[in-house]
Design a protein around this motif. Structure first.
Motif, PDB file in Angstrom:
ATOM      1  N   UNK A 148       0.840  -1.213  -0.027  1.00  0.00           N
ATOM      2  CA  UNK A 148      -0.060  -0.044  -0.072  1.00  0.00           C
ATOM      3  C   UNK A 148       0.957   1.277  -0.152  1.00  0.00           C
ATOM      4  N   UNK A 149       2.117   1.226  -0.599  1.00  0.00           N
ATOM      5  CA  UNK A 149       2.976   2.592  -0.695  1.00  0.00           C
ATOM      6  C   UNK A 149       3.795   2.123  -1.663  1.00  0.00           C
ATOM      7  N   UNK A 150       4.491   3.390  -2.268  1.00  0.00           N
ATOM      8  CA  UNK A 150       5.555   3.433  -3.226  1.00  0.00           C
ATOM      9  C   UNK A 150       6.710   2.624  -2.974  1.00  0.00           C
ATOM     10  N   UNK A 151       7.426   1.939  -4.115  1.00  0.00           N
ATOM     11  CA  UNK A 151       8.669   1.449  -3.661  1.00  0.00           C
ATOM     12  C   UNK A 151       9.566   2.575  -2.907  1.00  0.00           C
ATOM     13  N   UNK A 152       9.700   3.668  -3.375  1.00  0.00           N
ATOM     14  CA  UNK A 152      10.702   4.768  -2.673  1.00  0.00           C
ATOM     15  C   UNK A 152      10.179   4.912  -1.224  1.00  0.00           C
TER      16      UNK A 152
END
Ligand code: S3P
Length: 182
Positions: A44-48
């Motif tokens: 539920x969150x971007x890779x970065x």
């Protein structure tokens, strides 16, 4: 013939794994799976953000976990993240589950294609990129098949891979129009 129905696209950031993967999957009428997107969906969150909040080793564990879950997904083309083929455990799994294709892209092309805009957490400087690229090449070269992608269009690259696969390297790829349940 190898009885496998997963094709893994291997290569450095910017080599075109997602672009080619989508085309291949479309032509084969197979599913397309982007490993990074699966991880982002699961977390539920971007890779970065995963890198900055949990660190790289946590991200690497997620890569392995998602790869382990692919057995049940049916015929699929999978775009790996640039570091996924480096871990021994992942390479063994990929070798057991499917067929790996290395999209071999020259460093100059990669440098042009990869903006250092923070979306790819490992791209801090071009010197760092070059060292990472060089250290990974020997691992990428362990793939089952290599295609030079530096000076070819996505159409040409996709055709080269399909021609190779339809020569009986992978189950069902000789019949590229066979529809599959998604
Ligand atoms: C990584 C490449 C990225 C993503 C992550 C780590 C790497 O994927 O998995 O930022 O280690 O090379 P792409 O190769 O799709 O950019």
């Amino acid at each position: 013939m190898i009885k496998k129905n997963l094709i893994f696209l291997v290569g450095f950031m910017g080599a075109g794994k997602s672009t080619i993967g989508l085309r291949l999957a479309r032509d084969l009428k197979w599913n397309f799976i982007d490993l990074d997107q699966e991880i982002e969906k699961g977390e539920g969150r971007p890779i970065r953000q995963i890198f900055s909040e949990k660190g790289e080793s946590y991200f690497r564990q997620l890569e392995t976990k998602v790869l382990q879950g692919l057995k049940t997904r049916g015929p699929s083309v999978i775009a790996l993240g640039g570091g996924a083929f480096i871990q021994d455990i992942n390479r063994l799994l990929i070798h057991e589950l499917g067929y790996s294709v290395f999209l071999d892209c020259a460093l100059e092309v990669i440098v042009k294609r990869c903006p250092q805009d923070g979306t790819r957490p490992l791209l801090h400087s071009s010197g760092g990129l070059e060292a990472l690229y060089t250290s990974r090449l020997p691992y990428y070269q362990k793939s089952d098949f290599r295609v030079d992608v530096s000076n070819q269009s996505p159409e040409q690259i996709t055709k080269t891979i399909l021609d190779h696969l339809s020569a009986g390297r992978i189950d069902d790829a000789h019949n590229i129009n066979r529809p599959v349940d998604i």
